[in-house]
Design a protein around this motif. Sequence first.
Motif, short mmCIF file in Angstrom:
data_model
loop_
_atom_site.label_atom_id
_atom_site.label_comp_id
_atom_site.label_asym_id
_atom_site.label_seq_id
_atom_site.Cartn_x
_atom_site.Cartn_y
_atom_site.Cartn_z
N UNK A 1 0.62 -1.35 0.17
CA UNK A 1 0.01 -0.10 -0.06
C UNK A 1 0.97 1.27 0.00
N UNK A 2 2.03 1.03 0.77
CA UNK A 2 2.80 2.52 0.68
C UNK A 2 3.19 2.64 -0.61
N UNK A 3 3.72 1.80 -1.48
CA UNK A 3 4.43 1.95 -2.87
C UNK A 3 3.21 2.55 -3.84
N UNK A 4 1.91 1.71 -3.64
CA UNK A 4 0.80 2.17 -4.51
C UNK A 4 0.47 3.68 -4.07
N UNK A 5 0.29 4.03 -2.99
CA UNK A 5 0.02 5.23 -2.62
C UNK A 5 0.98 6.42 -3.08
N UNK A 6 2.13 6.04 -3.09
CA UNK A 6 3.18 7.09 -3.83
C UNK A 6 3.06 7.32 -5.26
N UNK A 7 2.82 6.14 -5.80
CA UNK A 7 2.55 6.22 -7.13
C UNK A 7 1.12 6.97 -7.38
N UNK A 8 0.14 7.09 -6.85
CA UNK A 8 -1.00 7.71 -7.09
C UNK A 8 -0.49 9.31 -6.47
N UNK A 9 0.13 9.45 -5.76
CA UNK A 9 0.47 10.84 -5.32
C UNK A 9 1.39 11.65 -6.62
N UNK A 10 2.28 10.76 -7.04
CA UNK A 10 2.95 11.41 -8.37
C UNK A 10 1.90 11.80 -9.44
N UNK A 11 0.96 10.82 -9.84
CA UNK A 11 0.07 10.98 -10.90
C UNK A 11 -0.61 12.36 -10.77
N UNK A 12 -0.95 12.20 -9.15
CA UNK A 12 -2.04 13.46 -9.00
C UNK A 12 -1.22 15.04 -8.94
N UNK A 13 0.15 14.68 -8.73
CA UNK A 13 1.00 16.05 -8.57
C UNK A 13 0.97 16.46 -9.98
N UNK A 14 1.15 15.77 -11.08
CA UNK A 14 1.50 15.95 -12.58
C UNK A 14 -0.13 16.45 -12.86
N UNK A 15 -1.06 16.05 -12.45
CA UNK A 15 -2.54 16.62 -13.00
C UNK A 15 -2.73 18.14 -12.43
N UNK A 16 -2.09 18.16 -10.99
CA UNK A 16 -2.16 19.74 -10.47
C UNK A 16 -1.30 20.63 -11.45
N UNK B 1 10.52 23.17 6.24
CA UNK B 1 11.11 23.40 4.80
C UNK B 1 10.28 23.63 3.74
N UNK B 2 9.06 23.08 3.91
CA UNK B 2 8.17 23.35 2.87
C UNK B 2 7.89 24.55 2.35
N UNK B 3 7.46 25.71 3.19
CA UNK B 3 6.98 27.17 2.63
C UNK B 3 8.36 27.76 2.21
N UNK B 4 9.47 27.49 2.56
CA UNK B 4 10.55 28.09 2.46
C UNK B 4 11.20 27.63 1.30
N UNK B 5 11.09 26.16 0.90
CA UNK B 5 11.51 25.52 -0.41
C UNK B 5 10.36 26.33 -1.40
N UNK B 6 9.20 26.27 -1.16
CA UNK B 6 8.12 26.73 -2.08
C UNK B 6 8.63 28.31 -2.35
N UNK B 7 8.73 29.09 -1.42
CA UNK B 7 9.26 30.48 -1.77
C UNK B 7 10.46 30.40 -2.63
N UNK B 8 11.24 29.51 -2.51
CA UNK B 8 12.62 29.56 -3.32
C UNK B 8 12.45 28.97 -4.73
N UNK B 9 11.41 28.21 -4.80
CA UNK B 9 10.96 27.76 -6.06
C UNK B 9 10.33 28.85 -6.82
N UNK B 10 9.36 29.75 -6.01
CA UNK B 10 8.63 30.66 -6.58
C UNK B 10 9.59 31.75 -7.11
N UNK C 1 7.07 29.44 -12.01
CA UNK C 1 5.47 29.64 -11.33
C UNK C 1 5.14 28.67 -10.50
N UNK C 2 4.24 28.92 -9.99
CA UNK C 2 3.52 28.37 -8.80
C UNK C 2 3.22 26.85 -9.28
N UNK C 3 3.04 26.53 -10.44
CA UNK C 3 2.91 25.31 -10.82
C UNK C 3 4.13 24.33 -10.79
N UNK C 4 5.35 25.05 -10.79
CA UNK C 4 6.63 24.19 -10.52
C UNK C 4 6.72 23.60 -9.14
#
Length: 419
Positions: free
Chosen positions: A82-97, A154-163, A167-170
């Motif tokens: 289930x852990x591996x399957x969940x990660x795969x679904x997350x990757x697909x969803x991130x690409x849809x976002x 790290x998440x908002x800081x990393x997000x800020x660095x990416x932005x 683009x926010x889609x990155x």
Amino acid sequence: MNETREAPNAGSQLKLVLVLGVLVALGPLSIDMYLPALPDITRELSTTESTIQLTLTGTVLGLGLGQLIAGPLSDAMGRRIPLVAGSAIHVLASLLCLVAPSVELLSAARVLQGLGASAGAVLALAVVRDLYTDRGAAKLLSKLILVMGVSPVLAPTLGSALLAWTHWRGVFVALAVIGLASGVAAALALPETLPPARRQPFRFRATMRSYRSLFTDRSFVGLVLVAGFAMAGLFAFVSGGSFVFQQQYGLDQQQFGLMFGASAVWLIAATQVNARLMNRFEPHQVLMVASVAAAVSAAVLLVTALTGFGGMFGVAVPVWVVLFFAGLILPNAPAVALDAHGDNAGTAASLLGAVQFGVGAAVSPVVGLLGNNAVAMATVMFGGLVASGLVLWLIARPWRGRVAEPVELADARVPVAVD
């Protein structure tokens, strides 16, 4: 007959914490990394602040619902698949976002993203319960939450660095890469902790019976609600913080990332203090004190927000104190709740996680509806933590009917499947 082996040594336990930390961090990273971009996304997709917060709600809702499925499945087929399957679904969803053209499609993709991340959120708890009980579980959960705590830092800081250069889609490209890494870690570095002899075939009626039996345990239900309401207080800060500190107090995206990181440091510090407290106190004892302190701290936050006392730091400092005591509640409530349900730890952990993130999903848009200001955020945080304390003291009452067990037994009983 269950096969057992000695408790993991320090090196093996560190590896386990790091692998589980990557899996658990996937959910918080998915929630937090795009927070600095919420005002920009609101403008670009021509929507409202409360509507764009539904994209946050969608992820949290997916995290909650997915756990109701992932937990029972893991009790039937082990933890790794289930852990591996969940990660795969997350990757697909991130690409849809990444390619979503509207807020409606972005919200739907975020629900799917939460579903994928839910496996790591719930099964890390189940793995800990497979290996440890009571104080041992609370100690390992504290270490795990330290690793998990790095993600909201790290998440908002990393997000800020990416932005700063994309683009926010990155941000969603980065999340897809992280999801892929978590799947690889689960497949290659995580031992299976549920032996075949302890697995329970997945049957819908049997699963419903398991849930029904959990709902008849008053203490368990109470502790689930304690964790859920405490999570509500945390998500009020997560959903409202970007608007409060950027729009009300004028911070830019990079400054907000630093502010959010400074806030999360207190949550991390609490988990490390908790690990030391477990050497002297029972988890339910720490939980009782932390619940009172968190409610009092939230009351101070509400007063400073209403009066404007201290300006931005008059809000930020009480938030930090609240997060510190929430960091004592969040590892101990699950540890106490799961202690009596080792035979169906996956199902019990899934119910616990579903309620936590379900309450979070319900709370996320409330801050926006109340105005996305410091008073709105403080009001919801205060309400969640007061409710958490009341449920603990009036319903869960974990100090009743507990039989002390030697710490050595709790730490040493480590059933693990032999690959």
